[in-house]
Design a protein around this motif. Structure first.
Motif, PDB file in Angstrom:
ATOM      1  N   MET A   1     -34.359 -29.721  -4.157  1.00  0.00           N
ATOM      2  CA  MET A   1     -35.163 -30.947  -3.971  1.00  0.00           C
ATOM      3  C   MET A   1     -36.625 -30.785  -4.363  1.00  0.00           C
ATOM      4  O   MET A   1     -37.491 -31.537  -3.906  1.00  0.00           O
ATOM      5  N   LEU A   2     -36.920 -29.831  -5.227  1.00  0.00           N
ATOM      6  CA  LEU A   2     -38.285 -29.593  -5.692  1.00  0.00           C
ATOM      7  C   LEU A   2     -38.472 -30.103  -7.115  1.00  0.00           C
ATOM      8  O   LEU A   2     -37.489 -30.351  -7.818  1.00  0.00           O
ATOM      9  N   PRO A   3     -39.708 -30.226  -7.576  1.00  0.00           N
ATOM     10  CA  PRO A   3     -39.911 -30.455  -9.005  1.00  0.00           C
ATOM     11  C   PRO A   3     -39.437 -29.242  -9.799  1.00  0.00           C
ATOM     12  O   PRO A   3     -39.276 -28.142  -9.255  1.00  0.00           O
ATOM     13  N   PRO A   4     -39.224 -29.403 -11.100  1.00  0.00           N
ATOM     14  CA  PRO A   4     -38.921 -28.242 -11.932  1.00  0.00           C
ATOM     15  C   PRO A   4     -40.080 -27.244 -11.882  1.00  0.00           C
ATOM     16  O   PRO A   4     -41.232 -27.625 -11.691  1.00  0.00           O
ATOM     17  N   GLY A   5     -39.765 -25.960 -12.069  1.00  0.00           N
ATOM     18  CA  GLY A   5     -40.843 -24.980 -12.146  1.00  0.00           C
ATOM     19  C   GLY A   5     -40.575 -23.642 -11.494  1.00  0.00           C
ATOM     20  O   GLY A   5     -41.335 -22.696 -11.710  1.00  0.00           O
ATOM     21  N   LEU A   6     -39.492 -23.535 -10.700  1.00  0.00           N
ATOM     22  CA  LEU A   6     -39.134 -22.251 -10.116  1.00  0.00           C
ATOM     23  C   LEU A   6     -37.737 -21.846 -10.583  1.00  0.00           C
ATOM     24  O   LEU A   6     -36.811 -22.654 -10.580  1.00  0.00           O
ATOM     25  N   GLY A   7     -37.595 -20.590 -10.993  1.00  0.00           N
ATOM     26  CA  GLY A   7     -36.295 -20.024 -11.344  1.00  0.00           C
ATOM     27  C   GLY A   7     -35.983 -18.862 -10.419  1.00  0.00           C
ATOM     28  O   GLY A   7     -36.903 -18.226  -9.875  1.00  0.00           O
ATOM     29  N   PHE A   8     -34.697 -18.564 -10.240  1.00  0.00           N
ATOM     30  CA  PHE A   8     -34.277 -17.564  -9.257  1.00  0.00           C
ATOM     31  C   PHE A   8     -33.240 -16.610  -9.835  1.00  0.00           C
ATOM     32  O   PHE A   8     -32.361 -17.026 -10.590  1.00  0.00           O
ATOM     33  N   ASN A   9     -33.349 -15.354  -9.451  1.00  0.00           N
ATOM     34  CA  ASN A   9     -32.294 -14.353  -9.654  1.00  0.00           C
ATOM     35  C   ASN A   9     -31.972 -13.724  -8.312  1.00  0.00           C
ATOM     36  O   ASN A   9     -32.836 -13.058  -7.716  1.00  0.00           O
ATOM     37  N   ALA A  10     -30.755 -13.926  -7.801  1.00  0.00           N
ATOM     38  CA  ALA A  10     -30.265 -13.162  -6.655  1.00  0.00           C
ATOM     39  C   ALA A  10     -29.530 -11.959  -7.219  1.00  0.00           C
ATOM     40  O   ALA A  10     -28.696 -12.101  -8.120  1.00  0.00           O
ATOM     41  N   ILE A  11     -29.822 -10.771  -6.702  1.00  0.00           N
ATOM     42  CA  ILE A  11     -29.464  -9.537  -7.386  1.00  0.00           C
ATOM     43  C   ILE A  11     -28.649  -8.621  -6.477  1.00  0.00           C
ATOM     44  O   ILE A  11     -29.064  -8.308  -5.353  1.00  0.00           O
ATOM     45  N   SER A  12     -27.496  -8.160  -6.949  1.00  0.00           N
ATOM     46  CA  SER A  12     -26.685  -7.206  -6.198  1.00  0.00           C
ATOM     47  C   SER A  12     -27.184  -5.778  -6.419  1.00  0.00           C
ATOM     48  O   SER A  12     -27.962  -5.508  -7.351  1.00  0.00           O
ATOM     49  N   LYS A  13     -26.712  -4.856  -5.600  1.00  0.00           N
ATOM     50  CA  LYS A  13     -27.069  -3.443  -5.781  1.00  0.00           C
ATOM     51  C   LYS A  13     -26.564  -2.932  -7.125  1.00  0.00           C
ATOM     52  O   LYS A  13     -27.233  -2.141  -7.802  1.00  0.00           O
ATOM     53  N   LYS A  14     -25.379  -3.382  -7.529  1.00  0.00           N
ATOM     54  CA  LYS A  14     -24.819  -2.967  -8.818  1.00  0.00           C
ATOM     55  C   LYS A  14     -25.705  -3.448  -9.963  1.00  0.00           C
ATOM     56  O   LYS A  14     -25.938  -2.714 -10.935  1.00  0.00           O
ATOM     57  N   ALA A  15     -26.212  -4.669  -9.860  1.00  0.00           N
ATOM     58  CA  ALA A  15     -27.097  -5.189 -10.899  1.00  0.00           C
ATOM     59  C   ALA A  15     -28.407  -4.412 -10.946  1.00  0.00           C
ATOM     60  O   ALA A  15     -28.947  -4.145 -12.032  1.00  0.00           O
ATOM     61  N   LEU A  16     -28.922  -4.041  -9.774  1.00  0.00           N
ATOM     62  CA  LEU A  16     -30.150  -3.243  -9.750  1.00  0.00           C
ATOM     63  C   LEU A  16     -29.935  -1.897 -10.424  1.00  0.00           C
ATOM     64  O   LEU A  16     -30.810  -1.407 -11.162  1.00  0.00           O
ATOM     65  N   GLU A  17     -28.788  -1.284 -10.200  1.00  0.00           N
ATOM     66  CA  GLU A  17     -28.475  -0.011 -10.864  1.00  0.00           C
ATOM     67  C   GLU A  17     -28.374  -0.207 -12.371  1.00  0.00           C
ATOM     68  O   GLU A  17     -28.871   0.610 -13.161  1.00  0.00           O
ATOM     69  N   ALA A  18     -27.731  -1.304 -12.785  1.00  0.00           N
ATOM     70  CA  ALA A  18     -27.600  -1.580 -14.217  1.00  0.00           C
ATOM     71  C   ALA A  18     -28.968  -1.781 -14.862  1.00  0.00           C
ATOM     72  O   ALA A  18     -29.180  -1.409 -16.024  1.00  0.00           O
ATOM     73  N   SER A  19     -29.900  -2.352 -14.120  1.00  0.00           N
ATOM     74  CA  SER A  19     -31.225  -2.625 -14.683  1.00  0.00           C
ATOM     75  C   SER A  19     -31.969  -1.344 -15.063  1.00  0.00           C
ATOM     76  O   SER A  19     -32.848  -1.367 -15.924  1.00  0.00           O
ATOM     77  N   LYS A  20     -31.607  -0.234 -14.428  1.00  0.00           N
ATOM     78  CA  LYS A  20     -32.275   1.034 -14.723  1.00  0.00           C
ATOM     79  C   LYS A  20     -31.884   1.578 -16.092  1.00  0.00           C
ATOM     80  O   LYS A  20     -32.609   2.409 -16.670  1.00  0.00           O
ATOM     81  N   GLN A  21     -30.727   1.100 -16.603  1.00  0.00           N
ATOM     82  CA  GLN A  21     -30.251   1.560 -17.906  1.00  0.00           C
ATOM     83  C   GLN A  21     -30.446   0.512 -19.004  1.00  0.00           C
ATOM     84  O   GLN A  21     -30.294   0.811 -20.186  1.00  0.00           O
ATOM     85  N   ALA A  22     -30.745  -0.718 -18.627  1.00  0.00           N
ATOM     86  CA  ALA A  22     -30.863  -1.813 -19.593  1.00  0.00           C
ATOM     87  C   ALA A  22     -32.108  -1.629 -20.463  1.00  0.00           C
ATOM     88  O   ALA A  22     -33.181  -1.291 -19.961  1.00  0.00           O
ATOM     89  N   THR A  23     -31.948  -1.887 -21.773  1.00  0.00           N
ATOM     90  CA  THR A  23     -33.056  -1.621 -22.689  1.00  0.00           C
ATOM     91  C   THR A  23     -33.551  -2.858 -23.441  1.00  0.00           C
ATOM     92  O   THR A  23     -34.401  -2.746 -24.323  1.00  0.00           O
ATOM     93  N   LEU A  24     -33.016  -4.039 -23.132  1.00  0.00           N
ATOM     94  CA  LEU A  24     -33.574  -5.230 -23.761  1.00  0.00           C
ATOM     95  C   LEU A  24     -35.047  -5.365 -23.364  1.00  0.00           C
ATOM     96  O   LEU A  24     -35.414  -5.075 -22.214  1.00  0.00           O
ATOM     97  N   PRO A  25     -35.911  -5.819 -24.291  1.00  0.00           N
ATOM     98  CA  PRO A  25     -37.336  -5.921 -23.967  1.00  0.00           C
ATOM     99  C   PRO A  25     -37.594  -6.899 -22.822  1.00  0.00           C
ATOM    100  O   PRO A  25     -36.986  -7.955 -22.746  1.00  0.00           O
ATOM    101  N   LYS A  26     -38.463  -6.509 -21.940  1.00  0.00           N
ATOM    102  CA  LYS A  26     -38.843  -7.384 -20.828  1.00  0.00           C
ATOM    103  C   LYS A  26     -40.227  -6.970 -20.339  1.00  0.00           C
ATOM    104  O   LYS A  26     -40.538  -5.784 -20.260  1.00  0.00           O
ATOM    105  N   ALA A  27     -41.020  -7.935 -20.004  1.00  0.00           N
ATOM    106  CA  ALA A  27     -42.324  -7.682 -19.409  1.00  0.00           C
ATOM    107  C   ALA A  27     -42.479  -8.634 -18.226  1.00  0.00           C
ATOM    108  O   ALA A  27     -42.309  -8.260 -17.071  1.00  0.00           O
ATOM    109  N   TYR A  28     -42.729  -9.897 -18.539  1.00  0.00           N
ATOM    110  CA  TYR A  28     -42.844 -10.937 -17.506  1.00  0.00           C
ATOM    111  C   TYR A  28     -41.603 -11.001 -16.630  1.00  0.00           C
ATOM    112  O   TYR A  28     -41.687 -11.232 -15.426  1.00  0.00           O
TER     113      TYR A  28
END
Length: 400
Positions: free
Chosen positions: A205-232
């Protein structure tokens, strides 16, 4: 052409499937003065919001909040868990599922799309079959849409998780519930989702402007090996700052005020009651559609969305159908109501009724009355009595 703020008297009926109407309570919360996003007052807000949003996702795991659209949240999910060339499996439930494939292609991922007919949700058996054939485990993620906003079909996410498990496959499960969160039952932890993607402008029920990622432990582990460019978009720095209620960049302070209020509203009503309310309004809308003699786009009753109803326009007797966009224009210009347009493959022959968010029985009945009046005004052939069918159902089920 209508000018901005040129609507006639009375409140405009915004009955698209999002952005949804922002209730006065949230608008007032967003009116609070902007504060120092490094100070103690903001820190209290940050800690509260980060705790509350976990309850909405039904997770004990972290939820990252971005100043972004839902599309940004999808990009964040992909770049934090995958590497260039990784094989991802997607399922074509409608317009938004195909958009996520295009996004994956732009990120140099190898995106495979299981074809769908835009009238059903995900067929988990097809995902299981494909994963069983992937004996080398080349597929790194399965990406599906929970509530397909373009078609009004809701997919069974628990069955997708079960399919992945039966196949004995290690692929991550990434789910878009941008239009489902806060309106349709969703359980990040219980359903074994690795990354859930959502946005602020639908059930929250908000205006547009917020995005969300809910993250599992498995996804957090995968993020340590992921190499796609990311900064923001990178999770690591955000999560570290979130532990103390802050962000590594300037957050959308006033939207977070609104999010705090939105979470309070949903939790005060109770999520189960929120979902029940949406189911009831969806059923009332569909009864009106059937009474008019029209067809609901989604063909499986078990997959009917509680968020929106997509309606197929009747045949015009010339081998085609009455134009949905011409009808929507009549409704807007004569009855001050916006209806959702058909997207992608269903452009021009489908219109959509949003019944989500800050919504009650009379809002629905006013919307259906505007549609029925619009059908008369536009000369679209139909049977009378759609509004009455909805009234009968709502009166019968009131208070339940």
């Amino acid at each position: 052409m209508l000018k901005l703020n040129s609507h006639p008297s009375g409140r405009h009926f915004l009955q698209i499937p999002g952005p949804s109407t922002v209730p006065d309570r949230i608008l007032r919360a967003m009116d609070y003065p902007t504060i120092d996003h490094r100070g103690p007052e903001f820190q209290s807000l940050g800690i509260k919001v980060l705790a509350s949003i976990r309850k909405i996702f039904k997770t004990d795991n972290p939820v990252v909040i971005y100043p972004s659209s839902g599309t940004g949240a999808w990009e964040a999910a992909l770049v934090n868990t995958l590497s260039a060339g990784d094989h991802v499996l997607m399922y074509e439930t409608g317009h938004f599922a195909t958009l996520w494939k295009k996004l994956a292609d732009k990120l140099a991922l190898n995106a495979e799309l299981i074809s769908g007919d835009w009238r059903h949700g995900v067929d988990a058996a097809k995902i299981e079959e494909r994963l069983k054939a992937d004996t080398a485990h080349q597929i790194k993620a399965v990406c599906v849409v929970h509530n397909e906003t373009s078609t009004g079909a809701t997919s069974d996410i628990a069955s997708v998780r079960a399919a992945i498990d039966r196949a004995g496959h290690p692929a991550l499960l990434l789910v878009d519930t941008i239009s489902g969160l806060g309106s349709a039952d969703y359980r990040h932890d219980e359903w074994g989702v690795d990354v859930t993607i959502s946005g602020s402008q639908k059930g929250l029920m908000l205006p547009p402007g917020l995005g969300f990622n809910a993250i599992s432990k498995k996804a957090l582990e995968a993020s340590k090996q992921a190499t796609l460019p990311k900064a923001y978009w990178g999770w690591e720095e955000i999560l570290a700052m979130n532990e103390k209620g802050f962000w590594p960049y300037t957050p959308a302070t006033n939207l977070l005020y609104g999010l705090s209020e939105a979470c309070d509203m949903l939790l005060e009503e109770g999520l189960d009651q929120v979902f029940k309310r949406h189911q009831r309004h969806g059923e009332a809308a569909r009864r009106a559609v059937r009474a008019w003699g029209f067809e609901v786009l989604c063909q499986n009753p078990a997959e009917y969305s509680p968020v929106l109803t997509a309606i197929v326009m009747p045949e015009d007797g010339k081998g085609g159908r009455h134009n949905a966009d011409a009808f929507r224009k009549v409704v807007l210009e004569n009855f001050n109501m916006s209806l959702g347009q058909g997207l992608g493959k269903v452009t021009g022959w489908v219109f959509r009724i949003g019944h989500l968010g800050d919504f009650n029985d009379l809002t629905l009945l006013g919307s259906l009355a505007g549609i029925e009046a619009g059908l008369i005004k536009a000369g679209v052939p139909h049977q009378r009595g759609g509004v009455q069918a909805a009234i009968d159902y709502l009166a019968e089920t009131a208070g339940r």
